[in-house]
Design an enzyme around this catalytic site. Sequence first.
Site, short mmCIF file in Angstrom:
data_model
loop_
_atom_site.label_atom_id
_atom_site.label_comp_id
_atom_site.label_asym_id
_atom_site.label_seq_id
_atom_site.Cartn_x
_atom_site.Cartn_y
_atom_site.Cartn_z
CB CYS A 77 1.21 -50.33 44.27
SG CYS A 77 2.41 -51.37 45.10
CB CYS A 200 6.90 -53.99 39.49
SG CYS A 200 7.47 -52.65 40.57
#
Length: 284
Positions: A77, A200
């Site tokens: 992440c 992302c």
Amino acid sequence: MNDTAQQPIGVFDSGVGGLSVLQALRAELPHERFVYLADSGHAPYGERGDAYVAARTHAISDFLCAQHHIKALVVACNTATAAAIHEARVRHPQLPLVGVEPALKPAVAATRTGHVGVIGTRGTLGSAKFARLLASLEGQARFTIQPCDGLAHAIERSTAHPPTATQDATEIRALCAQYTGAMGPFGTEEGAIDTLVLGCTHYVFAQDILRDLLGPDVALIATGEPVARQTRRLLQTAHALACQETPLGADAVTVFTTGALEPLQNAVGRWLQLPARCCSTVDL
Ligand code: DGL
């Protein structure tokens, strides 16, 4: 083989986005066991503050260490890496730890027009870590940075329905069109953005839509493969690579969610071809 080598590698994300990294990890390290945690009960991270994301990162890394005795941790992440990887290293000094950050350096190497686009969450793109990365490449390319509020969440929500649900695809496509439309022209003409960094891990699952919107000449740069190679290097250095003779199957992967079970089962079936029995919920 030492005992550590038998232990699983921990991987986590705010939700299902990090499954794109798990995909690359399984391809690079087919003899390894993995425990993945999707923090879908607390997603999205991107529009929350650093303190919240750091607290989640610590709760998850403590859980994976204490309950699953992981031999390495991949923070799959970008937002959690930017907010908390430094503290996580201090908290688990013995644990090999790999984070993800937007792949600006490979993008600089790839661009021909000299203009690179970067999409990511507000948390990642507004972080001090990202500012330092950008500053380290000053003068090497022109960067257009676009936070994409709501996009990771829309991808997350799409796992609640069959992949054919047109409403989900329409929403994801509209967000991609809105954000890339705001960045300026894409293509190979002088001055146009010819390289787009997917900052992302969720956005990898919108790749087909982005390619369709931007055309085949725009390179989309993700981070799964370099992260998987870095994980291999760290395990090698720690003499902790698993050394089974044959690649492991689906049972080598255990997947937890802090949210609802069915969307996770849909996601691992859709993107990793893993059976629903790999998945469980956890209260964390
Ligand atoms: N997948 C995450 C990332 O790479 C965050 C998405 C979110 O929870 O906002 O940044």
